[in-house]
Design an enzyme around this catalytic site. Structure first.
Site, PDB file in Angstrom:
ATOM      1  N   VAL A 274     -25.909  -7.215   9.856  1.00  0.00           N
ATOM      2  CA  VAL A 274     -25.867  -6.854   8.444  1.00  0.00           C
ATOM      3  C   VAL A 274     -24.712  -7.566   7.757  1.00  0.00           C
ATOM      4  O   VAL A 274     -23.582  -7.587   8.273  1.00  0.00           O
ATOM      5  CB  VAL A 274     -25.711  -5.324   8.289  1.00  0.00           C
ATOM      6  CG1 VAL A 274     -25.542  -4.941   6.824  1.00  0.00           C
ATOM      7  CG2 VAL A 274     -26.908  -4.606   8.898  1.00  0.00           C
TER       8      VAL A 274
ATOM      9  N   ASP B 113     -34.358   7.295  16.006  1.00  0.00           N
ATOM     10  CA  ASP B 113     -33.317   6.430  16.573  1.00  0.00           C
ATOM     11  C   ASP B 113     -31.968   6.907  16.035  1.00  0.00           C
ATOM     12  O   ASP B 113     -31.225   6.169  15.391  1.00  0.00           O
ATOM     13  CB  ASP B 113     -33.572   4.973  16.179  1.00  0.00           C
ATOM     14  CG  ASP B 113     -32.762   4.001  17.023  1.00  0.00           C
ATOM     15  OD1 ASP B 113     -32.259   4.407  18.091  1.00  0.00           O
ATOM     16  OD2 ASP B 113     -32.613   2.831  16.608  1.00  0.00           O
TER      17      ASP B 113
ATOM     18  N   ALA C 207     -21.870  -5.434  10.226  1.00  0.00           N
ATOM     19  CA  ALA C 207     -22.255  -4.805  11.491  1.00  0.00           C
ATOM     20  C   ALA C 207     -23.220  -5.732  12.211  1.00  0.00           C
ATOM     21  O   ALA C 207     -23.912  -6.546  11.594  1.00  0.00           O
ATOM     22  CB  ALA C 207     -22.900  -3.442  11.251  1.00  0.00           C
TER      23      ALA C 207
ATOM     24  N   ILE D   7     -30.977  -5.682  17.415  1.00  0.00           N
ATOM     25  CA  ILE D   7     -32.108  -6.394  16.820  1.00  0.00           C
ATOM     26  C   ILE D   7     -31.680  -7.242  15.631  1.00  0.00           C
ATOM     27  O   ILE D   7     -32.258  -8.297  15.363  1.00  0.00           O
ATOM     28  CB  ILE D   7     -33.200  -5.390  16.371  1.00  0.00           C
ATOM     29  CG1 ILE D   7     -33.702  -4.581  17.577  1.00  0.00           C
ATOM     30  CG2 ILE D   7     -34.366  -6.097  15.697  1.00  0.00           C
ATOM     31  CD1 ILE D   7     -34.418  -5.399  18.623  1.00  0.00           C
TER      32      ILE D   7
ATOM     33  N   ALA E  25     -26.045  -5.387  15.578  1.00  0.00           N
ATOM     34  CA  ALA E  25     -26.657  -4.507  16.574  1.00  0.00           C
ATOM     35  C   ALA E  25     -27.631  -5.302  17.433  1.00  0.00           C
ATOM     36  O   ALA E  25     -27.634  -6.535  17.425  1.00  0.00           O
ATOM     37  CB  ALA E  25     -27.350  -3.330  15.889  1.00  0.00           C
TER      38      ALA E  25
END
Length: 539
Positions: free
Chosen positions: A138, A285, A131, A135, A133
């Site tokens: 992974v 979040d 993944a 920031i 995102a």
């Protein structure tokens, strides 16, 4: 002065290049937003752009704009009720499928941060990211003992851009606060600064690791939520247990596995209130990329909490205020709601409480009476903002993160089970918590727990009394001195007034004598009288 004009121009260029002004029909836009949309089309980059009304370009634009824009897209991705499906599908991609960065950079950051070779750290390292995102991204791997793990690595060189963007937001926040009462009531600039610190904290994965361990301890042995274990961490890298599950938005999988979506939605709401009320430590979040559901035990599936970087906490008093306010809204007791707001000092003392209660009842009352599938937290929030502006109601910044989380919860709950009755489920939870925390037993327990502190503090009471008496004495002496000075000033003013009256009377007499007396007698008489008057005034 406008900060970072070059960055503003760059954002303008990106918006124009991807023709963001064409994604939503102009008739659907708020009136105050239309001039901003027109500005986008004025940039030369818009003139050469041929792809109009292409939803894919929104995702590309937000990626190019940077982490804060991606965060905004993630927030909007939970609002299926507000965003057209074709745009929503692109925003959902931003939850975990942002452009990845180079794997060689990933390996270098891991080795530099954990101070070891990649082969020493892991038995296996998968170069294809799982993944990516705003920031971090992974990767999956395996430890030498066979445990499957994920490795979270922060993106390089994004801190400077984040700081620049927040300086622009700070300037905008001050601009709005200077011109809009609602912005001042909401402490917009303080909210921006709090969020700035939150995002900067997200860049430090040691903080996320600490948050994850803390939440794992709170939900140890829970049959509703599981929090993965953290194995290693540094500022730029975190290694944690790999979990098996699907995002909370994957309703097709839930239906295929016969997972009870109603029960799942109810458990999600219970978890949220448990975090806010029991632990005072809530996940702030909650987009679908961070909330997964186990699929192995389909009869009693648990939630899996990921990405604990942004967490919220409230003071004990704010906890109590929030619980009592929600109960008052659920019971449609708007007089009690206003009384709680007044006690919390969120409105000026001079406010007309009856008028505020009537306004709450008129605007918010009909909205919260709707079933969950028609409930609109965002709409309620906008109504509260308008009331705040008109009644000078101040919403503390620490509550805005909770409100943002409530909007996430609403979006996730509506998508998972539209008929969920949030009020019916939340009311007993809130009532039990308020009763438990206001009972005499709780007060005695609190007193017993803090008795040693009270005893130690009691030793300082004599000193505090003496200091208070000394302060009062000093204050009394100062007040006596002020009174004496005021009395002296009054005496001087009275004396000056008396002298002025004497001088004026003598001059009037002398002028009268001069009119009826020969000049050779009047002149010596006037001179002698003037000398006497001057001498008297000098005294």
């Amino acid at each position: 002065m406008i900060p970072h004009i070059s960055r503003l121009l760059e954002l303008w260029r990106i918006a124009a290049h991807y023709r963001l002004d064409t994604l939503i029909a102009k008739d659907d836009l708020p009136v105050k937003v239309k001039p901003l949309v027109k500005i986008i089309a004025l940039h030369p980059a818009a003139w050469s752009s041929k792809q109009y009304k292409n939803p894919e370009r929104l995702k590309q634009a937000l990626e190019d704009m940077g982490p804060l824009a991606i965060k905004l897209g993630q927030l909007l991705s939970t609002r299926r009720d507000l965003i057209p499906p074709e745009i929503l599908n692109q925003l959902i991609i931003l939850q975990d499928r942002v452009k990845p960065f180079d794997v060689h950079t990933v390996k270098a950051r891991i080795q530099n941060s954990l101070k070891a070779d990649i082969n020493t750290l892991f038995q296996r390292f998968d170069e294809q990211p799982l993944a990516a995102a705003s920031i971090a991204q992974v990767h999956t791997a395996a430890l030498h003992d066979g445990k499957e793990v994920i490795i979270k690595v922060t993106r390089p060189d994004i801190k400077q851009q984040i700081l620049q963007d927040f300086e622009i937001l700070t300037w905008l926040g001050k601009h709005f606060e200077n011109r809009l009462e609602a912005a001042r009531a909401l402490h917009v600039n303080q909210i921006i600064q709090d969020y700035r610190q939150t995002i900067l904290n997200e860049l430090d994965l040691t903080l996320e690791a600490d948050n994850t361990r803390r939440m794992r301890a709170y939900f140890k042995g829970s049959d509703m939520m599981y929090v993965p274990e953290v194995y290693m961490e540094s500022t730029d890298v975190m290694v944690a247990e790999r979990i098996t599950g699907v995002p909370i938005s994957d309703t097709d999988t839930f239906d295929r596995l016969n997972i009870d979506r109603k029960r799942l939605a109810e458990n999600g709401l219970k978890i949220f209130f448990t975090q806010v009320l029991r632990d005072n430590f809530f996940h702030a979040d909650m987009h679908p990329g961070n909330i997964f559901v186990e699929t192995m035990a389909s009869q009693k599936p648990r939630y899996i909490a990921l990405d604990c970087a942004i967490m919220g906490e409230l003071s004990k008093q704010d906890q109590m205020n929030v619980a009592r306010m929600l109960l008052a809204v659920m019971n449609s007791d708007f007089d009690q709601l206003v009384h709680i707001i007044y006690q919390a000092a969120w409105v000026p003392p001079s406010i007309d409480q009856d008028a505020l209660a009537r306004e709450m009842r008129r605007t918010v009352g009909p909205m919260v009476a709707k079933p969950m599938n028609e409930l609109d937290f965002a709409g309620i929030l906008l109504q509260i903002m308008d009331i705040a502006r008109r009644f000078n109601l101040e919403i503390p910044p620490q509550l805005m993160l909770l409100i943002k989380t409530l909007i996430h919860v609403e979006g996730l709950g509506t998508a998972l089970y539209p008929q969920l009755d949030i009020w019916k489920l939340a009311q007993p939870i809130l009532s039990d918590w308020v009763k438990a925390n206001t009972s005499p037993t709780k007060s005695l327990k609190h007193l017993r727990q803090h008795l040693p502190e009270f005893m130690l503090s009691a030793q300082e009471i004599p000193n505090l009394i003496l200091e208070s008496l000394s302060s009062l004495k000093t204050q009394s002496q100062w007040q006596d001195k002020q009174v004496r000075e005021l009395q002296n000033i009054r005496i001087q003013l009275e004396s000056q007034q008396k002298r002025s009256w004497i001088f004026g009377s003598m001059m009037a007499i002398l002028i009268s004598l001069a009119l009826v007396t020969p000049w050779f007698i009047a002149i010596p008489l006037i001179a002698c009288s003037a000398i006497i008057a001057a001498w008297r005034l000098a005294k």
